[in-house]
Design a protein around this motif. Structure first.
Motif, mmCIF file in Angstrom:
data_model
loop_
_atom_site.group_PDB
_atom_site.id
_atom_site.type_symbol
_atom_site.label_atom_id
_atom_site.label_comp_id
_atom_site.label_asym_id
_atom_site.label_seq_id
_atom_site.Cartn_x
_atom_site.Cartn_y
_atom_site.Cartn_z
ATOM 1 N N GLN A 58 1.286 -1.241 0.219
ATOM 2 C CA GLN A 58 0.008 0.293 -0.112
ATOM 3 C C GLN A 58 0.972 0.660 -0.404
ATOM 4 O O GLN A 58 0.724 2.347 -0.480
ATOM 5 C CB GLN A 58 -0.912 0.019 1.011
ATOM 6 N N GLY A 59 1.975 0.756 1.164
ATOM 7 C CA GLY A 59 2.614 2.383 1.072
ATOM 8 C C GLY A 59 1.923 3.495 1.117
ATOM 9 O O GLY A 59 2.546 5.264 -0.131
ATOM 10 N N THR A 60 1.259 4.213 1.781
ATOM 11 C CA THR A 60 0.031 5.537 1.943
ATOM 12 C C THR A 60 1.297 6.552 1.789
ATOM 13 O O THR A 60 0.901 7.281 1.238
ATOM 14 C CB THR A 60 -0.728 5.006 2.699
ATOM 15 N N TRP A 61 2.046 6.233 2.939
ATOM 16 C CA TRP A 61 3.157 8.452 3.404
ATOM 17 C C TRP A 61 3.509 8.082 1.929
ATOM 18 O O TRP A 61 3.981 9.274 1.200
ATOM 19 C CB TRP A 61 3.312 8.222 4.397
ATOM 20 N N GLU A 62 3.700 7.416 1.032
ATOM 21 C CA GLU A 62 5.232 7.011 -0.297
ATOM 22 C C GLU A 62 4.385 7.354 -1.319
ATOM 23 O O GLU A 62 4.854 8.770 -2.318
ATOM 24 C CB GLU A 62 5.764 5.439 -0.227
ATOM 25 N N VAL A 63 3.038 6.712 -1.662
ATOM 26 C CA VAL A 63 2.343 7.922 -2.692
ATOM 27 C C VAL A 63 1.466 8.600 -2.158
ATOM 28 O O VAL A 63 1.580 9.646 -3.136
ATOM 29 C CB VAL A 63 0.513 6.883 -2.594
ATOM 30 N N LEU A 64 1.252 9.550 -1.539
ATOM 31 C CA LEU A 64 0.626 10.546 -1.118
ATOM 32 C C LEU A 64 1.786 11.562 -1.333
ATOM 33 O O LEU A 64 1.936 12.620 -1.330
ATOM 34 C CB LEU A 64 1.030 10.215 0.714
ATOM 35 N N MET A 65 3.584 10.635 -1.376
ATOM 36 C CA MET A 65 3.946 11.762 -1.569
ATOM 37 C C MET A 65 4.559 12.207 -3.347
ATOM 38 O O MET A 65 4.597 13.732 -3.576
ATOM 39 C CB MET A 65 5.860 11.764 -0.980
ATOM 40 N N THR A 66 4.466 10.765 -3.896
ATOM 41 C CA THR A 66 5.047 11.492 -4.725
ATOM 42 C C THR A 66 3.635 11.088 -6.371
ATOM 43 O O THR A 66 3.985 11.275 -7.443
ATOM 44 C CB THR A 66 5.981 9.428 -5.164
ATOM 45 N N ALA A 67 2.445 10.651 -5.747
ATOM 46 C CA ALA A 67 1.122 10.882 -6.324
ATOM 47 C C ALA A 67 -0.233 11.826 -6.199
ATOM 48 O O ALA A 67 -0.882 11.094 -6.115
ATOM 49 C CB ALA A 67 0.800 9.062 -6.667
ATOM 50 N N THR A 68 0.895 12.952 -5.432
ATOM 51 C CA THR A 68 -0.679 13.605 -5.708
ATOM 52 C C THR A 68 -1.011 15.054 -6.225
ATOM 53 O O THR A 68 -1.074 15.530 -5.807
ATOM 54 C CB THR A 68 -0.327 14.670 -4.033
ATOM 55 N N TYR A 69 0.151 14.477 -7.430
ATOM 56 C CA TYR A 69 -0.349 15.762 -8.655
ATOM 57 C C TYR A 69 -2.231 16.758 -8.582
ATOM 58 O O TYR A 69 -2.239 17.447 -8.669
ATOM 59 C CB TYR A 69 0.475 15.727 -9.929
ATOM 60 N N GLN A 70 -2.713 15.367 -8.662
ATOM 61 C CA GLN A 70 -3.703 15.996 -8.990
ATOM 62 C C GLN A 70 -4.462 16.250 -7.868
ATOM 63 O O GLN A 70 -5.219 17.386 -8.593
ATOM 64 C CB GLN A 70 -4.651 14.669 -9.748
ATOM 65 N N GLY A 71 -4.254 16.093 -6.797
ATOM 66 C CA GLY A 71 -4.831 16.519 -5.417
ATOM 67 C C GLY A 71 -4.333 17.846 -5.370
ATOM 68 O O GLY A 71 -5.766 18.917 -5.181
ATOM 69 N N LEU A 72 -3.246 17.898 -5.735
ATOM 70 C CA LEU A 72 -2.597 19.587 -5.914
ATOM 71 C C LEU A 72 -3.619 20.447 -6.818
ATOM 72 O O LEU A 72 -3.886 22.077 -6.684
ATOM 73 C CB LEU A 72 -1.283 19.702 -5.869
ATOM 74 N N VAL A 73 -3.615 20.526 -7.814
ATOM 75 C CA VAL A 73 -4.482 20.449 -8.647
ATOM 76 C C VAL A 73 -6.231 20.542 -8.940
ATOM 77 O O VAL A 73 -6.126 22.254 -8.883
ATOM 78 C CB VAL A 73 -4.231 20.159 -10.802
ATOM 79 N N ASP A 74 -6.574 19.692 -8.484
ATOM 80 C CA ASP A 74 -7.462 20.388 -7.714
ATOM 81 C C ASP A 74 -7.958 20.242 -6.424
ATOM 82 O O ASP A 74 -8.244 18.754 -5.861
ATOM 83 C CB ASP A 74 -8.052 18.996 -8.704
ATOM 84 N N GLY A 75 -7.518 20.825 -6.089
ATOM 85 C CA GLY A 75 -8.235 21.243 -4.640
ATOM 86 C C GLY A 75 -7.374 21.602 -3.613
ATOM 87 O O GLY A 75 -7.370 22.153 -2.775
ATOM 88 N N GLY A 76 -5.812 21.580 -4.054
ATOM 89 C CA GLY A 76 -4.925 22.159 -3.549
ATOM 90 C C GLY A 76 -4.807 21.668 -2.088
ATOM 91 O O GLY A 76 -5.408 20.240 -1.768
ATOM 92 N N PRO A 77 -3.348 21.816 -1.180
ATOM 93 C CA PRO A 77 -3.030 21.233 -0.116
ATOM 94 C C PRO A 77 -4.786 21.092 0.973
ATOM 95 O O PRO A 77 -4.870 19.845 1.245
ATOM 96 C CB PRO A 77 -2.476 22.470 0.568
ATOM 97 N N ALA A 78 -5.863 21.961 0.980
ATOM 98 C CA ALA A 78 -6.588 21.886 2.412
ATOM 99 C C ALA A 78 -7.287 20.540 1.788
ATOM 100 O O ALA A 78 -7.882 20.231 2.552
ATOM 101 C CB ALA A 78 -7.117 22.886 2.125
ATOM 102 N N GLY A 79 -7.477 20.656 0.455
ATOM 103 C CA GLY A 79 -8.999 19.438 -0.483
ATOM 104 C C GLY A 79 -7.942 18.214 -0.478
ATOM 105 O O GLY A 79 -8.660 17.443 -0.403
#
Length: 538
Positions: free
Chosen positions: A76-97
């Motif tokens: 699962q590597g949750t924190w690793e994924v949140l580090m390396t695969a959050t581009y879409q979340g930053l575009v659509d929502g930003g840090p708070a999103g």
């Protein structure tokens, strides 16, 4: 509903084996040394579970509770994924999103995970979802529906397996860019790294399978201490935004009509970090006391990764003081920009080595789970060339052919990246959408059985009890919610380069599965339920 007897369905009484060509005699008595070698590490409950499902114990049960937990955590590597695969979340929502979408996703997916954990205890088999659909769905739908779910599950795990080497390769390229700013990475170089990583994974998973539990345990330690190292660097050396900005500033860089819609689209980053709880289920035939250990590993990993994930994500979002600058970093990875605000280029490379190593470990683990799922589906004659893919190497006691097929598929998909990284990314996005539909159908199947014929549910060591119906209902609803939003593109207006081609690939694979079923599958695929002790057909 007519009850099939043992002779009609090829099912032997409990404790007997149904495949006399696999090292047993017709009475179900195993041949001495071969029997002891093949099921070393089993318990009586494991043997009873396998007999009830009509399966032969062909793989060595190397995994114990700690290594099963480590396996699921690393994959699962949750924190690793949140580090390396959050581009879409930053575009659509930003840090708070990202923060708030991870919170609701984690709670929503917990109902999915609990439902899967119970089914993994009821039927601890490497087949996972397609077996559960075959056993628990209405009799008239058991065969075609389980066949479809088997194909979707295979598609999902194969696509997800291809994403790991690609991520490792691009992270290595990112480190090269940091040290040599003039370096311009090309697609073919990335593809060569994918191939190199895949070959290494193939060698380790075919000839090093016995050592994998120890490897997983070591990586669990690295997973925790790597997390602590990066968190300390963040809070000691990095500049940070205010709490108000981090928790309340939402962005809509995708051009959607509202911030709410942007949040729904951006939640894919959080979804991607929470999936694959079923990975342990696909290793069930290699885990001691699987009916109890597998659900505990799934729940333990989900709680551990969720706890580390939310702490990491909040810390990470505090450090993104300029979202646009992070998104436009030359490496394509926002976390590299964050690292560069705190440490020197050499320090950036050293910190980036932590997720690179852990994602490689996750890639190795992912290949194990994928190859077992593919092997199991081939064992039930659900795939072309099933006879070869479903064979276990008796000397190594691993499904070596399935590992080879999985690696060849990864390499074949990586070749697409040479011509078009858009096409490659579209294939990778299938990991989420195809997995979601298997969750919807398999949880729906056990919900049907729980409501319609609860007396037919098999006894299990880990049960939801009276909470089964509400948790299953929530699991189906949330899985379908995630399935729907995973088809949306990153932003508008939509062009061929930004279109989410997962919908086309998903429909195409569904059509391919239907064609294969009509031509070949309906003649050869019976569904694993026909081997289950006490099976009742129409």
């Amino acid at each position: 509903m007519a009850k099939y007897n043992s002779s009609e369905m090829g099912v032997l009484p409990l404790g007997k084996d149904v495949r006399p060509d696999s090292g047993t005699n017709v009475d179900g008595d195993f041949d001495g040394e071969e029997y002891h070698d093949s099921i070393r590490g089993h318990t009586r409950q494991d043997r009873d579970d396998m007999a009830r499902m009509g399966k032969v114990q062909e793989l060595r049960r190397n995994y114990r509770p700690l290594s099963a937990l480590a396996f699921t955590v690393i994959l699962q590597g949750t924190w690793e994924v949140l580090m390396t695969a959050t581009y879409q979340g930053l575009v659509d929502g930003g840090p708070a999103g990202l923060i708030w979408s991870f919170v609701w996703t984690w709670f929503g997916f917990s109902t999915v995970m609990l439902s899967l954990a119970e089914m993994a205890s009821m039927a601890p088999t490497a087949g996972g979802q397609y077996h559960w659909v075959s056993e628990f769905s209405p009799p008239s739908l058991q065969k075609p529906l389980s066949y479809f779910v088997g194909w979707m599950s295979t598609l999902s795990w194969q696509a997800g397996t291809a994403s790991g080497p690609f991520l490792v390769g691009t992270l290595i390229q990112a480190s090269a860019i940091v040290m040599y700013p003039d370096y311009a990475p090309t697609n073919w170089q990335g593809t060569l790294m994918v191939i190199a990583v895949t070959i290494l994974v193939w060698v380790m998973n075919v000839w090093g399978a016995k050592a994998m539990p120890i490897f997983q345990n070591v990586m669990l330690v690295v997973h925790v201490f790597g997390f602590l190292t990066i968190i300390i660097v963040f809070w000691v050396l990095s500049p940070r935004a205010s709490a108000e900005v981090t928790f309340t500033q939402f962005t809509n860089s995708g051009g959607w009509s509202s911030t709410g819609l942007a949040l729904m689209v951006g939640q894919l980053s959080a979804i991607y970090a929470c999936i694959c709880s079923d990975s342990a289920a696909h290793m069930a035939e290699e885990i001691k006391d699987a009916g109890k250990t597998v659900p505990r590993a799934m729940i333990g990993a989900y709680l551990m990764n969720g706890s580390l994930g939310i702490v990491f994500l909040i810390s990470y979002m505090f450090m993104i003081t300029d979202v646009d600058a992070a998104l436009n970093d030359a490496t394509g990875y926002p976390h590299i920009w964050v690292f560069s605000q705190a440490v020197s280029p050499g320090g950036v490379v050293a910190l980036n080595a932590i997720p690179t190593v852990l994602i490689f470990a996750g890639t190795l683990t992912y290949n194990l789970s994928t190859s077992r799922q593919t092997w199991a589906f081939a064992r039930d004659k659900g795939l072309p060339f099933s006879g070869w893919i479903g064979t276990v190497n008796k000397r190594l006691q691993t499904p070596a052919n399935s590992v080879t097929v999985t690696c060849l598929i990864t390499i074949a998909l990586s070749l697409i990246n040479i011509g078009s990284d858009v096409a490659f990314n579209a294939i990778i996005s299938l990991n989420v959408v195809s997995l979601m539909i298997t969750y919807v159908i398999s949880i729906g199947a056990v919900l049907y059985r729980r409501i319609k014929h609860p007396e037919l549910l098999p006894h299990c060591q880990w049960s939801l009890g009276r909470w089964g119906v509400p948790i299953n209902v929530c699991g189906v609803l949330y899985s379908f919610h995630a399935f729907f939003w995973c088809f949306w593109p990153e932003g508008t207006p939509v062009e061929p380069s930004t279109f989410n081609w997962a919908v086309v690939m998903f429909a195409g694979t569904g059509i391919l599965a239907l064609v294969d079923y009509v031509i070949r599958g309906r003649h050869h695929y019976k569904g694993p339920v026909v081997l289950v002790d006490g099976y009742k057909g129409e």
